[in-house]
Design a protein around this motif. Structure first.
Motif, mmCIF file in Angstrom:
data_model
loop_
_atom_site.group_PDB
_atom_site.id
_atom_site.type_symbol
_atom_site.label_atom_id
_atom_site.label_comp_id
_atom_site.label_asym_id
_atom_site.label_seq_id
_atom_site.Cartn_x
_atom_site.Cartn_y
_atom_site.Cartn_z
ATOM 1 N N ILE A 62 -16.547 -11.971 -3.023
ATOM 2 C CA ILE A 62 -15.463 -12.185 -2.054
ATOM 3 C C ILE A 62 -14.181 -12.543 -2.793
ATOM 4 C CG2 ILE A 62 -14.643 -13.730 -0.225
ATOM 5 C CD1 ILE A 62 -17.588 -13.828 0.769
ATOM 6 N N ALA A 63 -14.280 -13.404 -3.797
ATOM 7 C CA ALA A 63 -13.093 -13.787 -4.583
ATOM 8 C C ALA A 63 -12.510 -12.571 -5.304
ATOM 9 C CB ALA A 63 -13.457 -14.886 -5.581
ATOM 10 N N VAL A 64 -13.368 -11.741 -5.897
ATOM 11 C CA VAL A 64 -12.892 -10.531 -6.584
ATOM 12 C C VAL A 64 -12.227 -9.589 -5.594
ATOM 13 C CG1 VAL A 64 -13.675 -8.452 -7.801
ATOM 14 C CG2 VAL A 64 -14.542 -10.688 -8.475
ATOM 15 N N LEU A 65 -12.823 -9.439 -4.424
ATOM 16 C CA LEU A 65 -12.279 -8.553 -3.393
ATOM 17 C C LEU A 65 -10.898 -9.023 -2.923
ATOM 18 C CD1 LEU A 65 -13.068 -6.069 -1.675
ATOM 19 C CD2 LEU A 65 -13.983 -7.672 -0.003
ATOM 20 N N LEU A 66 -10.770 -10.310 -2.658
ATOM 21 C CA LEU A 66 -9.471 -10.850 -2.222
ATOM 22 C C LEU A 66 -8.421 -10.762 -3.325
ATOM 23 C CD1 LEU A 66 -10.561 -13.961 -0.140
ATOM 24 C CD2 LEU A 66 -9.530 -11.842 0.703
ATOM 25 N N THR A 67 -8.845 -11.007 -4.555
ATOM 26 C CA THR A 67 -7.918 -10.884 -5.681
ATOM 27 C C THR A 67 -7.413 -9.451 -5.804
ATOM 28 O OG1 THR A 67 -9.055 -12.667 -6.836
ATOM 29 C CG2 THR A 67 -7.657 -11.232 -8.166
ATOM 30 N N GLY A 68 -8.305 -8.489 -5.640
ATOM 31 C CA GLY A 68 -7.901 -7.083 -5.675
ATOM 32 C C GLY A 68 -6.914 -6.736 -4.578
ATOM 33 N N GLY A 69 -7.136 -7.265 -3.395
ATOM 34 C CA GLY A 69 -6.201 -7.026 -2.298
ATOM 35 C C GLY A 69 -4.834 -7.628 -2.569
ATOM 36 N N LEU A 70 -4.813 -8.831 -3.133
ATOM 37 C CA LEU A 70 -3.542 -9.475 -3.467
ATOM 38 C C LEU A 70 -2.805 -8.728 -4.578
ATOM 39 C CD1 LEU A 70 -4.586 -13.232 -3.316
ATOM 40 C CD2 LEU A 70 -2.974 -12.059 -1.805
ATOM 41 N N VAL A 71 -3.548 -8.272 -5.585
ATOM 42 C CA VAL A 71 -2.924 -7.512 -6.673
ATOM 43 C C VAL A 71 -2.348 -6.213 -6.127
ATOM 44 C CG1 VAL A 71 -3.417 -6.206 -8.785
ATOM 45 C CG2 VAL A 71 -4.265 -8.533 -8.528
ATOM 46 N N GLY A 72 -3.084 -5.528 -5.264
ATOM 47 C CA GLY A 72 -2.585 -4.297 -4.655
ATOM 48 C C GLY A 72 -1.330 -4.527 -3.838
ATOM 49 N N TYR A 73 -1.294 -5.658 -3.163
ATOM 50 C CA TYR A 73 -0.110 -5.962 -2.339
ATOM 51 C C TYR A 73 1.097 -6.297 -3.217
ATOM 52 C CZ TYR A 73 2.989 -8.318 0.929
ATOM 53 O OH TYR A 73 4.077 -8.689 1.665
ATOM 54 N N PHE A 74 0.918 -7.170 -4.198
ATOM 55 C CA PHE A 74 2.056 -7.604 -5.008
ATOM 56 C C PHE A 74 2.509 -6.550 -6.016
ATOM 57 C CE2 PHE A 74 0.575 -11.948 -3.772
ATOM 58 C CZ PHE A 74 1.707 -12.271 -3.046
ATOM 59 N N LYS A 75 1.583 -5.749 -6.513
ATOM 60 C CA LYS A 75 1.945 -4.761 -7.518
ATOM 61 C C LYS A 75 2.467 -3.464 -6.916
ATOM 62 C CE LYS A 75 0.501 -3.758 -12.036
ATOM 63 N NZ LYS A 75 -0.255 -3.900 -13.145
ATOM 64 N N ALA A 76 1.821 -3.013 -5.843
ATOM 65 C CA ALA A 76 2.189 -1.727 -5.249
ATOM 66 C C ALA A 76 2.748 -1.857 -3.841
ATOM 67 C CB ALA A 76 0.971 -0.807 -5.237
ATOM 68 N N GLY A 77 2.792 -3.063 -3.307
ATOM 69 C CA GLY A 77 3.310 -3.263 -1.954
ATOM 70 C C GLY A 77 2.364 -2.741 -0.884
ATOM 71 N N SER A 78 1.086 -2.641 -1.183
ATOM 72 C CA SER A 78 0.100 -2.070 -0.258
ATOM 73 C C SER A 78 -0.381 -3.115 0.742
ATOM 74 C CB SER A 78 -1.081 -1.508 -1.055
ATOM 75 O OG SER A 78 -2.090 -1.083 -0.181
ATOM 76 N N ARG A 79 0.138 -3.028 1.949
ATOM 77 C CA ARG A 79 -0.317 -3.927 3.011
ATOM 78 C C ARG A 79 -1.727 -3.570 3.456
ATOM 79 N NH1 ARG A 79 5.171 -4.111 6.580
ATOM 80 N NH2 ARG A 79 6.343 -5.408 5.136
ATOM 81 N N VAL A 80 -2.052 -2.281 3.405
ATOM 82 C CA VAL A 80 -3.388 -1.832 3.785
ATOM 83 C C VAL A 80 -4.437 -2.460 2.871
ATOM 84 C CG1 VAL A 80 -4.882 0.201 3.961
ATOM 85 C CG2 VAL A 80 -2.530 0.323 4.771
ATOM 86 N N SER A 81 -4.153 -2.521 1.583
ATOM 87 C CA SER A 81 -5.066 -3.131 0.622
ATOM 88 C C SER A 81 -5.290 -4.603 0.949
ATOM 89 C CB SER A 81 -4.496 -2.981 -0.789
ATOM 90 O OG SER A 81 -5.295 -3.638 -1.730
ATOM 91 N N LEU A 82 -4.220 -5.290 1.256
ATOM 92 C CA LEU A 82 -4.316 -6.710 1.594
ATOM 93 C C LEU A 82 -5.098 -6.919 2.883
ATOM 94 C CD1 LEU A 82 -3.395 -9.583 0.813
ATOM 95 C CD2 LEU A 82 -1.366 -9.189 2.205
ATOM 96 N N LEU A 83 -4.796 -6.127 3.908
ATOM 97 C CA LEU A 83 -5.442 -6.272 5.211
ATOM 98 C C LEU A 83 -6.932 -5.932 5.145
ATOM 99 C CD1 LEU A 83 -5.081 -6.791 8.261
ATOM 100 C CD2 LEU A 83 -4.668 -4.352 8.516
ATOM 101 N N THR A 84 -7.260 -4.807 4.524
ATOM 102 C CA THR A 84 -8.676 -4.422 4.480
ATOM 103 C C THR A 84 -9.490 -5.372 3.604
ATOM 104 O OG1 THR A 84 -8.202 -2.838 2.717
ATOM 105 C CG2 THR A 84 -8.315 -1.977 4.962
ATOM 106 N N SER A 85 -8.938 -5.816 2.484
ATOM 107 C CA SER A 85 -9.693 -6.769 1.659
ATOM 108 C C SER A 85 -9.907 -8.072 2.419
ATOM 109 C CB SER A 85 -8.998 -7.021 0.328
ATOM 110 O OG SER A 85 -7.801 -7.747 0.507
ATOM 111 N N GLY A 86 -8.919 -8.502 3.186
ATOM 112 C CA GLY A 86 -9.068 -9.719 3.981
ATOM 113 C C GLY A 86 -10.112 -9.583 5.079
ATOM 114 N N LEU A 87 -10.110 -8.440 5.770
ATOM 115 C CA LEU A 87 -11.083 -8.236 6.850
ATOM 116 C C LEU A 87 -12.513 -8.124 6.306
ATOM 117 C CD1 LEU A 87 -9.148 -5.747 9.167
ATOM 118 C CD2 LEU A 87 -9.683 -8.141 9.611
ATOM 119 N N ILE A 88 -12.666 -7.365 5.236
ATOM 120 C CA ILE A 88 -14.003 -7.219 4.666
ATOM 121 C C ILE A 88 -14.473 -8.539 4.057
ATOM 122 C CG2 ILE A 88 -15.347 -6.037 2.888
ATOM 123 C CD1 ILE A 88 -13.583 -3.560 3.500
ATOM 124 N N ALA A 89 -13.567 -9.274 3.435
ATOM 125 C CA ALA A 89 -13.925 -10.591 2.887
ATOM 126 C C ALA A 89 -14.338 -11.541 4.017
ATOM 127 C CB ALA A 89 -12.763 -11.172 2.096
#
Length: 153
Positions: A62-89
């Motif tokens: 779960i920690a790895v998944l959330l970290t990946g979502g945060l990195v995707g959001y901050f590095k590429a501006g991907s809101r989808v990455s942040l939202l889906t990682s949060g929901l799946i987590a």
């Protein structure tokens, strides 16, 4: 009533403090009795339950998944990455807490992690880029292997 360090408390003050502590403890017990069973994992004493190896592996993923979502959001501006990682987590967290019952929760967690392996593996295969698909596919594969090795009892 302020903090007094210069003189000892009287017996009446000690009794009042003890009574207040008991009242607070009884209030907490009656409040926790009204909470559904799945959320009573803290217990009346306030002690956390012992985490199993299954839980530790799942919380790590779960920690790895959330970290990946945060990195995707901050590095590429991907809101989808942040939202889906949060929901799946969140779904995996409910499974880690035993929200669906112990055996069913573990099956749900294994299924979700397996689906994530397939999704990220497919993305890695199509893009031929290790980041992020390959890294997450390997993390999901390792987690699936570890979760499969734990008994459901």
């Amino acid at each position: 009533m302020g903090i007094r360090c210069d003189k000892a408390f009287s017996d009446a003050e000690d009794h009042e403090l003890h009574t207040r502590k008991l009242t607070t403890a009884n209030s907490f017990q009656s409040l926790s009795a009204s909470i559904p069973f799945s959320l009573q994992w803290i217990g009346e004493t306030g002690n956390l339950p012992t985490m199993t190896n299954f839980d530790m592996v799942l919380w790590g993923f779960i920690a790895v998944l959330l970290t990946g979502g945060l990195v995707g959001y901050f590095k590429a501006g991907s809101r989808v990455s942040l939202l889906t990682s949060g929901l799946i987590a969140a779904l995996l967290a409910f499974a880690a807490w035993g929200f669906f019952g112990t055996t069913t929760s573990r099956s749900v967690a294994r299924f979700i992690v397996g689906c994530l392996f397939c999704l990220f593996g497919y993305r890695w295969w199509v893009s031929r880029k290790f980041m992020p698909g390959g890294l997450m596919a390997l993390a999901a594969l390792a987690t699936s292997g570890l979760l499969a090795g734990f008994d459901d009892h």
